[in-house]
Design an enzyme around this catalytic site. Structure first.
Site, PDB file in Angstrom:
ATOM      1  N   PRO A   1       1.805  10.061  -5.675  1.00 26.23           N
ATOM      2  CA  PRO A   1       0.487   9.414  -5.631  1.00 26.23           C
ATOM      3  C   PRO A   1       0.587   7.905  -5.867  1.00 26.23           C
ATOM      4  CG  PRO A   1       0.787  10.507  -7.740  1.00 26.23           C
ATOM      5  CD  PRO A   1       1.992  10.850  -6.909  1.00 26.23           C
TER       6      PRO A   1
ATOM      7  N   CYS B   1      -9.522 -19.736   6.236  1.00 27.14           N
ATOM      8  CA  CYS B   1      -9.973 -20.101   7.580  1.00 27.14           C
ATOM      9  C   CYS B   1      -9.674 -19.009   8.591  1.00 27.14           C
ATOM     10  CB  CYS B   1      -9.333 -21.426   7.982  1.00 27.14           C
ATOM     11  SG  CYS B   1      -9.783 -22.708   6.826  1.00 27.14           S
TER      12      CYS B   1
HETATM   13  C1  LIG Z   1       2.088   4.822   0.690  1.00 26.51           C
HETATM   14  C2  LIG Z   1       2.876   6.031   0.388  1.00 26.51           C
HETATM   15  C3  LIG Z   1       2.528   6.855  -0.691  1.00 26.51           C
HETATM   16  C4  LIG Z   1       1.306   6.615  -1.552  1.00 26.51           C
HETATM   17  O1  LIG Z   1       0.147   6.818  -0.819  1.00 26.51           O
HETATM   18  P1  LIG Z   1      -1.290   6.772  -1.549  1.00 26.51           P
HETATM   19  O2  LIG Z   1      -2.231   7.008  -0.451  1.00 26.51           O
HETATM   20  O3  LIG Z   1      -1.427   5.432  -2.157  1.00 26.51           O
HETATM   21  O4  LIG Z   1      -1.303   7.875  -2.558  1.00 26.51           O
HETATM   22  C5  LIG Z   1       3.330   7.929  -0.965  1.00 26.51           C
HETATM   23  N1  LIG Z   1       4.417   8.209  -0.213  1.00 26.51           N
HETATM   24  C6  LIG Z   1       4.777   7.453   0.843  1.00 26.51           C
HETATM   25  C7  LIG Z   1       5.974   7.809   1.625  1.00 26.51           C
HETATM   26  C8  LIG Z   1       4.015   6.347   1.179  1.00 26.51           C
HETATM   27  O5  LIG Z   1       4.365   5.615   2.232  1.00 26.51           O
END
Ligand SMILES: *Cc1c(COP(=O)(O)O)cnc(C)c1O
Length: 410
Positions: free
Chosen positions: A272, A340
């Site tokens: 997460p 801008c």
């Molecule tokens: C961005 C990402 C996450 C986290 O995603 P959230 O939507 O911020 O929870 C987890 N794993 C991977 C591989 C990601 O690219």
């Protein structure tokens, strides 16, 4: 953690007006309690599965935030050598760090192997070969998982949906078995897991559950083929409330995952990002001018797209409220920054009772806010403050003019 007392907005026990006064604006402010609560919500919902929660550093990589999570036993999901360096600098454990991303360089792979990270989430066959080769030269075995694209529609913004066939991420579901056989044939790889990440700001759990079913099914197919995995990693993507969204039910998701895994000897990882930090932060910004336009009015503030890119990048909505309630006639206006670019707005058609000099709070700015900030238009990046009750701590100083050219030669 945001509450109102006597017409004033507070984060925990700290008045936002005091923070704006003390540290200036634009200013990112985070609630430690909100960070802790968000992590605890995952721990509680998934308690029966005892998952390794790997916070996605890209959502907000401030060292103090990483340290706070690390102290609570959290792992990390990184997408670059820079993020690994941040994690280590903050006291995070390499053995609880997993490395995602489609473009890992040789130097990054070597750094990660030398650091002893938990697992590489591999996104392509050439990457498998590269990791194998580097691990061989270092005389180690690289722990790997393959990111499989479960081809489910996450029903989110196309720029943050990653689980479909057209995506640059992951390995196609139908190619998974062949990819695992190849991985298993490479001498310097230790094939440990399978992972997926279908998108971000997901508001329904159905696609997450479908992805889990497909991933666990693949783990079964692989086990029959003699490739026994020890973990599954379901990625991140749980959405947060920016406006009036109905949130996904974390407990229902956890229960479904538990039922799907059943008695299989598979441990669980989660990645997460947004849901751990997004609603823990606000961006404070001061109104410079109220500009009455021909067709539209504008509230011109001192924060801009370089501070918070999400509105310009994804047409994302962030609630914007004055930090002190005023008894004046509201105006309906676009809230825009000094950069801008016509795309430089924080909010459009907002009704606000504000005048020049007032401070606004841009809410839900803890994720993909400061971490996406840039120096565009030679704007020094904002300071960041962590609030704990009535205590506040500067966790990133405001950039100076000299910082703007610190890496340049004249
Ligand atoms: C961005 C990402 C996450 C986290 O995603 P959230 O939507 O911020 O929870 C987890 N794993 C991977 C591989 C990601 O690219």
């Amino acid at each position: 953690m945001l509450t109102e007392h006597t017409q004033e907005l507070y984060l925990e026990k700290t008045a936002l007006s005091a923070l704006a006064q003390r540290y200036g604006t634009p200013l990112y402010v985070y609630s430690q309690q909100a960070l802790d609560n968000a992590l605890a919500a995952y721990r509680t919902a998934f308690a029966a599965l005892n998952p390794l929660i790997c916070y996605a550093v890209k959502a907000n990589g401030n060292l103090s935030i990483l340290r706070r999570f690390a102290e609570q036993g959290c792992g990390f999901d990184i997408v670059s050598g820079g993020e690994l360096a941040r994690v280590l600098q903050a006291g995070g454990a390499a053995e609880r760090t997993i490395f995602s991303g489609v473009g890992k360089s040789r130097a990054e792979i070597e750094f990660a192997l030398r650091s002893g990270i938990r697992c590489f989430n591999v996104e392509s066959l050439p990457e498998l070969d590269r990791i194998n080769q580097i691990a061989g030269s270092l005389k180690v075995r690289a722990p790997i998982s393959l990111r499989i694209n479960p081809d489910v529609d996450a029903h989110t913004h196309p720029y943050i949906s990653t689980g479909l066939k057209e995506s640059k991420f992951g390995i196609a579901y139908d190619d998974a078995l062949a990819a695992y056989r190849h991985a298993a044939s490479l001498p310097h790889l230790d094939v440990q897991g399978i992972d997926c990440h279908i998108g971000s700001q997901l508001l329904e759990i159905a696609p997450l559950i479908e992805a889990c079913e497909r991933i666990v099914h693949l783990a079964d197919v692989l086990a029959q083929d003699g490739i026994a995995l020890s973990h599954i990693d379901l990625g991140g993507g749980i959405g947060i409330r920016y406006r009036d969204e109905t949130l996904p039910d974390l407990q229902a998701y956890a229960d479904a995952v538990q039922a799907i895994i059943g008695e299989r000897p598979l441990s669980l990882m989660l990645e997460p990002g947004r849901s751990l930090v997004g609603n823990a932060g606000v961006l404070l910004t001061q109104v410079e001018y109220i500009k009455r336009g021909e067709a539209k009015d504008f509230v011109i503030v001192d924060a801009a797209m370089n501070d918070l890119m999400r509105p310009a990048l994804y047409q994302a909505y962030h609630e914007i409220v004055p930090i002190r309630r005023k008894d004046i006639a509201p105006i309906t206006a676009d809230v825009v920054g000094p950069v801008c670019e016509s795309g430089d707005f924080l909010g459009q058609d907002r009704t606000l009772a504000v005048e020049a000099g007032d401070v606004l709070a841009v809410k839900s700015a803890g994720a993909y806010g400061a971490s996406m900030a840039s120096n565009y238009n030679a704007r020094p990046r904002a300071a960041e403050v962590l609030v704990d009750g009535e205590n506040t701590r500067l966790i990133r100083r405001r950039e100076s003019m000299e910082d703007l050219w610190a890496c340049e030669m004249a």
